[in-house]
Design a protein around this motif. Structure first.
Motif, PDB file in Angstrom:
ATOM      1  N   ARG A 102       0.825  -1.198   0.000  1.00  0.00           N
ATOM      2  CA  ARG A 102       0.000   0.000   0.000  1.00  0.00           C
ATOM      3  C   ARG A 102       0.863   1.252   0.000  1.00  0.00           C
ATOM      4  NH1 ARG A 102      -3.620  -0.203   5.094  1.00  0.00           N
ATOM      5  NH2 ARG A 102      -1.568  -0.701   5.980  1.00  0.00           N
ATOM      6  N   PRO A 103       0.477   2.240  -0.775  1.00  0.00           N
ATOM      7  CA  PRO A 103       1.229   3.509  -0.741  1.00  0.00           C
ATOM      8  C   PRO A 103       1.113   4.164   0.630  1.00  0.00           C
ATOM      9  CG  PRO A 103      -0.155   3.357  -2.699  1.00  0.00           C
ATOM     10  CD  PRO A 103      -0.570   2.245  -1.793  1.00  0.00           C
ATOM     11  N   ARG A 104       2.149   4.879   0.994  1.00  0.00           N
ATOM     12  CA  ARG A 104       2.169   5.640   2.228  1.00  0.00           C
ATOM     13  C   ARG A 104       2.587   7.074   1.917  1.00  0.00           C
ATOM     14  NH1 ARG A 104      -0.532   3.101   6.342  1.00  0.00           N
ATOM     15  NH2 ARG A 104      -0.025   0.885   6.337  1.00  0.00           N
ATOM     16  N   ILE A 105       2.272   7.976   2.840  1.00  0.00           N
ATOM     17  CA  ILE A 105       2.687   9.365   2.659  1.00  0.00           C
ATOM     18  C   ILE A 105       4.172   9.475   3.003  1.00  0.00           C
ATOM     19  CG2 ILE A 105       2.367  11.746   3.423  1.00  0.00           C
ATOM     20  CD1 ILE A 105      -0.539  11.051   4.022  1.00  0.00           C
TER      21      ILE A 105
ATOM     22  N   PRO B  76       3.751   5.630  -5.649  1.00  0.00           N
ATOM     23  CA  PRO B  76       2.633   6.259  -6.357  1.00  0.00           C
ATOM     24  C   PRO B  76       1.888   5.238  -7.221  1.00  0.00           C
ATOM     25  CG  PRO B  76       4.631   7.584  -6.531  1.00  0.00           C
ATOM     26  CD  PRO B  76       5.039   6.271  -5.939  1.00  0.00           C
ATOM     27  N   ARG B  77       0.557   5.367  -7.230  1.00  0.00           N
ATOM     28  CA  ARG B  77      -0.252   4.404  -7.968  1.00  0.00           C
ATOM     29  C   ARG B  77      -1.485   5.109  -8.529  1.00  0.00           C
ATOM     30  NH1 ARG B  77      -2.205  -0.635  -4.613  1.00  0.00           N
ATOM     31  NH2 ARG B  77       0.055  -0.735  -4.276  1.00  0.00           N
ATOM     32  N   ASP B  78      -1.890   4.709  -9.714  1.00  0.00           N
ATOM     33  CA  ASP B  78      -3.092   5.289 -10.325  1.00  0.00           C
ATOM     34  C   ASP B  78      -4.308   4.970  -9.468  1.00  0.00           C
ATOM     35  OD1 ASP B  78      -1.611   6.234 -12.417  1.00  0.00           O
ATOM     36  OD2 ASP B  78      -1.986   4.494 -13.713  1.00  0.00           O
ATOM     37  N   GLY B  79      -5.232   5.921  -9.414  1.00  0.00           N
ATOM     38  CA  GLY B  79      -6.445   5.730  -8.636  1.00  0.00           C
ATOM     39  C   GLY B  79      -6.363   6.305  -7.248  1.00  0.00           C
ATOM     40  N   PHE B  80      -5.165   6.607  -6.764  1.00  0.00           N
ATOM     41  CA  PHE B  80      -5.006   7.198  -5.442  1.00  0.00           C
ATOM     42  C   PHE B  80      -4.958   8.718  -5.575  1.00  0.00           C
ATOM     43  CE2 PHE B  80      -4.093   2.907  -4.576  1.00  0.00           C
ATOM     44  CZ  PHE B  80      -4.142   2.700  -3.207  1.00  0.00           C
ATOM     45  N   ALA B  81      -5.435   9.398  -4.524  1.00  0.00           N
ATOM     46  CA  ALA B  81      -5.510  10.858  -4.589  1.00  0.00           C
ATOM     47  C   ALA B  81      -5.187  11.472  -3.230  1.00  0.00           C
ATOM     48  CB  ALA B  81      -6.904  11.283  -5.052  1.00  0.00           C
ATOM     49  N   TRP B  82      -4.927  12.808  -3.254  1.00  0.00           N
ATOM     50  CA  TRP B  82      -4.649  13.573  -2.038  1.00  0.00           C
ATOM     51  C   TRP B  82      -5.919  14.265  -1.561  1.00  0.00           C
ATOM     52  CZ3 TRP B  82      -0.192  12.391  -0.060  1.00  0.00           C
ATOM     53  CH2 TRP B  82       0.901  12.111  -0.871  1.00  0.00           C
TER      54      TRP B  82
ATOM     55  N   GLU C 119     -10.372  18.570   1.586  1.00  0.00           N
ATOM     56  CA  GLU C 119     -10.511  19.036   0.203  1.00  0.00           C
ATOM     57  C   GLU C 119      -9.643  18.193  -0.716  1.00  0.00           C
ATOM     58  OE1 GLU C 119      -9.503  23.039  -2.450  1.00  0.00           O
ATOM     59  OE2 GLU C 119      -9.442  23.099  -0.260  1.00  0.00           O
ATOM     60  N   ARG C 120     -10.218  17.650  -1.738  1.00  0.00           N
ATOM     61  CA  ARG C 120      -9.479  16.816  -2.689  1.00  0.00           C
ATOM     62  C   ARG C 120      -8.559  17.702  -3.527  1.00  0.00           C
ATOM     63  NH1 ARG C 120     -11.009  11.607  -4.726  1.00  0.00           N
ATOM     64  NH2 ARG C 120      -9.864  11.065  -6.630  1.00  0.00           N
ATOM     65  N   LEU C 121      -7.263  17.274  -3.626  1.00  0.00           N
ATOM     66  CA  LEU C 121      -6.276  18.067  -4.343  1.00  0.00           C
ATOM     67  C   LEU C 121      -5.935  17.507  -5.711  1.00  0.00           C
ATOM     68  CD1 LEU C 121      -3.690  18.988  -1.557  1.00  0.00           C
ATOM     69  CD2 LEU C 121      -5.605  20.325  -2.418  1.00  0.00           C
ATOM     70  N   GLY C 122      -6.135  16.222  -5.934  1.00  0.00           N
ATOM     71  CA  GLY C 122      -5.784  15.644  -7.213  1.00  0.00           C
ATOM     72  C   GLY C 122      -5.104  14.308  -7.047  1.00  0.00           C
ATOM     73  N   ALA C 123      -4.684  13.741  -8.156  1.00  0.00           N
ATOM     74  CA  ALA C 123      -4.101  12.395  -8.163  1.00  0.00           C
ATOM     75  C   ALA C 123      -2.772  12.360  -7.419  1.00  0.00           C
ATOM     76  CB  ALA C 123      -3.927  11.925  -9.603  1.00  0.00           C
ATOM     77  N   ALA C 124      -2.504  11.201  -6.780  1.00  0.00           N
ATOM     78  CA  ALA C 124      -1.264  11.000  -6.033  1.00  0.00           C
ATOM     79  C   ALA C 124      -0.257  10.170  -6.820  1.00  0.00           C
ATOM     80  CB  ALA C 124      -1.562  10.329  -4.696  1.00  0.00           C
ATOM     81  N   SER C 125      -0.531   9.962  -8.110  1.00  0.00           N
ATOM     82  CA  SER C 125       0.406   9.181  -8.927  1.00  0.00           C
ATOM     83  C   SER C 125       1.729   9.917  -9.128  1.00  0.00           C
ATOM     84  CB  SER C 125      -0.225   8.845 -10.274  1.00  0.00           C
ATOM     85  OG  SER C 125      -0.653  10.046 -10.930  1.00  0.00           O
TER      86      SER C 125
ATOM     87  N   HIS D 166     -11.692   3.999  -3.764  1.00  0.00           N
ATOM     88  CA  HIS D 166     -12.982   3.890  -3.104  1.00  0.00           C
ATOM     89  C   HIS D 166     -13.163   4.979  -2.044  1.00  0.00           C
ATOM     90  CE1 HIS D 166     -13.499   0.090  -5.167  1.00  0.00           C
ATOM     91  NE2 HIS D 166     -12.360  -0.365  -4.647  1.00  0.00           N
ATOM     92  N   GLU D 167     -12.301   6.011  -2.087  1.00  0.00           N
ATOM     93  CA  GLU D 167     -12.346   7.136  -1.154  1.00  0.00           C
ATOM     94  C   GLU D 167     -12.004   6.730   0.278  1.00  0.00           C
ATOM     95  OE1 GLU D 167     -12.935  10.409  -1.942  1.00  0.00           O
ATOM     96  OE2 GLU D 167     -12.853   9.737  -4.036  1.00  0.00           O
ATOM     97  N   ARG D 168     -11.347   5.586   0.438  1.00  0.00           N
ATOM     98  CA  ARG D 168     -10.923   5.164   1.767  1.00  0.00           C
ATOM     99  C   ARG D 168      -9.542   5.757   2.081  1.00  0.00           C
ATOM    100  NH1 ARG D 168     -11.971  -1.197   0.826  1.00  0.00           N
ATOM    101  NH2 ARG D 168     -10.512  -0.612  -0.831  1.00  0.00           N
ATOM    102  N   GLU D 169      -9.368   6.179   3.321  1.00  0.00           N
ATOM    103  CA  GLU D 169      -8.083   6.753   3.722  1.00  0.00           C
ATOM    104  C   GLU D 169      -7.063   5.627   3.950  1.00  0.00           C
ATOM    105  OE1 GLU D 169      -8.683   9.224   7.104  1.00  0.00           O
ATOM    106  OE2 GLU D 169      -9.532  10.871   5.930  1.00  0.00           O
ATOM    107  N   VAL D 170      -6.004   5.648   3.166  1.00  0.00           N
ATOM    108  CA  VAL D 170      -4.946   4.650   3.287  1.00  0.00           C
ATOM    109  C   VAL D 170      -3.900   5.083   4.308  1.00  0.00           C
ATOM    110  CG1 VAL D 170      -3.118   3.456   2.023  1.00  0.00           C
ATOM    111  CG2 VAL D 170      -5.318   3.887   0.923  1.00  0.00           C
ATOM    112  N   ASP D 171      -3.612   6.382   4.356  1.00  0.00           N
ATOM    113  CA  ASP D 171      -2.623   6.907   5.293  1.00  0.00           C
ATOM    114  C   ASP D 171      -2.991   8.353   5.605  1.00  0.00           C
ATOM    115  OD1 ASP D 171      -0.449   6.918   6.952  1.00  0.00           O
ATOM    116  OD2 ASP D 171       1.034   7.280   5.362  1.00  0.00           O
ATOM    117  N   VAL D 172      -2.713   8.777   6.851  1.00  0.00           N
ATOM    118  CA  VAL D 172      -3.048  10.129   7.284  1.00  0.00           C
ATOM    119  C   VAL D 172      -1.895  10.684   8.103  1.00  0.00           C
ATOM    120  CG1 VAL D 172      -4.625  11.575   8.639  1.00  0.00           C
ATOM    121  CG2 VAL D 172      -5.515   9.626   7.349  1.00  0.00           C
TER     122      VAL D 172
END
Length: 622
Positions: A534-537, A566-572, A577-583, A603-609
């Protein structure tokens, strides 16, 4: 062999006097009527002494006899007699002509000194002839040809006194507290000189790399006795009076063995555990701590054995995150690191990489603790019964760490298979290099000795492209070889009762299968690397405090938000507030205040915070 340090002899008559206050006054010049008498009225006449002069000398002799013993008179005579040039006294003559204390003179050397009393400035041949005649009068056999050769060397090519002085001046100053004191030490005189010369030769080779200082300490593992104490490079140094053995310098990687020993002892890790050597960002109250390896490269997943042997930095910091810097700080204090005077939080996670000042003496004795199976006792510089040992590191953990430090294969990823750390007998060793190459170390032990070497500059100026393996390690290697020149090191020590040998393989096969050492109950046949895909910040880290630059317009400042994989489908999502893709890294214009950054999946689930704060710009937090 024991040596002794001395500040000098007991109180003597002042140079130039015969018997101090008891000497009769010299006659007035008018009393001397003979033309053969010297102008002083009391000096020797050319043809002999007058009856009056003899009478006065006899009176002076009686005054000496009344106050001093025969032994005191002889002692004063030997201390005040001129032998040659500026050499006054038997001790100075023995050191200046033969490089020895008077107690170390052989028979021919003593005869030659006795012959010089009559004619201090006699030539070598005349002095040898007198020494040979002295032996004949004593009805003792003498090799007159040897005496002449000895005189030719001693009298014709006398070396400066500075090169003949005691080889451990710093220790002498520390031990001797009053004039006339004499302290027996555990130093081996021949070894002290050999170690000093080895250090000086290597420092001369490193001079072009801006290196002028060094220090070496040799300890006996069993007794803790100090056999060599070379605290300075002497004339090569711009601060020759600094004691490099007790001076505090940054430890570099030399503390890592004690961190891993703690983790193994607590059964958090084994020598076969897989650690991740990949980029790491650790949030601290003062910002992000981003450790780097010495070669600025990352090895990926590695075993603890490789991480320690190859001195990788990131796995050490990850281990400290597991153990806690408070617990590690306590362990270092128990090992005798009294230089760590600040609380654990002062050093923080940099403690894993030697971000603390320690002394060579403390390091040497801590490594000696590993050599003794985890039992600590103080070092000794004066003869006496050894102090009782106390358990600091478990025997099993000490044995495993010692085995890793003696494993040339574990060192290979960083140091190669042939380096100054390798010896023809078993020895455990660790190097260390401090920030900006200001210090480097090599500390290790064989079955009998612990040798610790520091190389650097007392001025604090950095060395030029000098690491522990090129700076301190060659000295360590040479001293170890000298110590074992007649008695090679013994076989590996038998493992303690709680250590097991077991075959292990790795999945994936990051290293070949091998037989590994485990504490009883931690054995495993297969070690698997649990990858977290899983991607992490990656940036910013949790708890980070970021500051706006007052010299750059606020509208032009950006913070790069980055993910580990970085992976497609993940976002910040920042503060909801959504900022855009995290790829790819997102460039965010910072706003003063506290912020919550989330990495979300498709799926809009928080992977890392993470939470972080931006300061400056006159704004206020929320």
């Amino acid at each position: 062999m024991r040596t002794a340090a001395s500040t000098g002899a007991r109180s003597r008559p002042r140079r130039g006097t015969t018997c101090g206050a008891t000497a009769p006054a010299a006659p007035a010049r008018s009393a001397c009527s003979s033309p053969r008498c010297s102008t002083s009225g009391c000096a020797l006449s050319r043809g002999g002494r007058s009856l009056a002069q003899k009478w006065r000398q006899a009176g002076a002799a009686r005054a000496l006899e009344a106050r001093w013993t025969k032994a005191e008179i002889l002692e004063a005579y030997l201390n005040l007699t001129s032998f040659r040039g500026e050499l006054v006294g038997a001790h100075a003559a023995a050191r200046g002509l033969f490089g020895k204390h008077p107690s170390g003179l052989d028979t021919d050397e003593a005869r030659l000194l006795a012959a010089l009393v009559r004619a201090p400035n006699a030539g070598a041949r005349a002095a040898a002839r007198r020494a040979c005649a002295l032996a004949a009068r004593m009805e003792a056999a003498a090799d007159c040809a040897r005496l002449e050769a000895l005189a030719a060397v001693a009298l014709a090519g006398r070396q400066p006194l500075a090169s003949r002085l005691d080889a451990a001046p710093h220790l002498a100053r520390a031990l001797l507290e009053r004039p006339g004191a004499r302290v027996a030490t555990t130093l081996d005189g021949a070894l002290q000189r050999a170690v000093r010369d080895t250090l000086l030769r290597h420092l001369l080779e490193l001079a072009k790399h801006n290196v002028e200082d060094g220090a070496v300490l040799v300890l006996d593992n069993a007794s803790g006795e100090v056999h060599a104490y070379v605290a300075s490079s002497g004339a090569l140094s711009s601060a020759a009076h600094v004691d490099g053995i007790t001076a505090r310098r940054q430890a570099g990687s030399t503390l890592k063995p004690f961190l891993y020993a703690l983790a193994i002892e607590e059964r958090w890790l084994t020598a076969a555990s897989i650690l991740d050597d990949s980029p790491l960002h650790v949030a601290t109250p003062v910002g992000l701590y981003v450790p780097q390896n010495y070669d600025r490269d990352f090895k990926g997943p590695v075993t603890l054995r490789t991480a320690l042997g190859a001195s990788l930095n990131v796995p050490a910091v990850r281990t400290l995150l597991l153990a806690g810097f408070e617990r590690f700080h306590e362990r270092l204090l128990s090992l005798g690191f009294a230089s760590l005077t600040e609380p654990a939080a002062h050093y923080g996670y940099a403690l894993a990489l030697g971000g603390a000042d320690v002394t060579l003496l403390e390091l040497a004795n801590a490594y000696r603790t590993l050599a003794n199976g985890g039992e600590w006792s103080p070092v000794r510089i004066t003869p006496g019964a050894p102090d009782a040992r106390r358990r600091v590191v478990s025997a099993g953990a000490a044995h495993v760490i010692s085995d890793i430090l003696a494993d040339s294969g574990a060192r290979a990823p960083t140091f190669g298979l042939a380096s100054a750390l390798d010896l023809p007998f078993r020895a455990a060793v660790k190097t260390g290099t401090s920030k900006d190459m200001r210090d480097n170390w090599a500390v290790g032990f064989s079955d009998r000795y612990t040798v610790a070497v520091w190389v650097g500059n007392f001025s604090g100026s950095p060395m030029w492209d000098v690491s522990g393996v090129s700076g301190a390690a060659p000295v360590w290697n040479a001293v170890m070889r000298h110590l074992h020149r007649d008695a090679p090191g013994g076989p590996p020590p038998a493992p303690p009762a709680d250590v097991r040998r077991a075959r292990v393989r790795f999945a994936p096969a990051i290293e070949p299968p091998r037989t590994e050492l485990f504490l009883a109950g931690t054995e495993t046949a297969v070690v698997r690397f649990a990858t977290d895909a899983r991607p992490r910040i990656a940036y910013p880290g949790h708890g980070a405090i970021l500051a706006l630059d007052p010299d750059i317009p606020a509208a032009q400042q950006r913070i790069a938000l980055a993910a580990t994989t970085p992976r497609d489908g993940f976002a910040w999502k920042l503060d909801g507030e959504r900022l855009g893709a995290a790829s790819t890294p997102a460039l965010w214009r910072p706003r003063p205040g506290r912020h919550r950054l989330a990495l979300i999946d498709e799926h809009e689930r928080e992977v890392d915070v993470v939470g972080f704060e931006v300061r400056g710009g006159g704004g206020s937090g929320r």
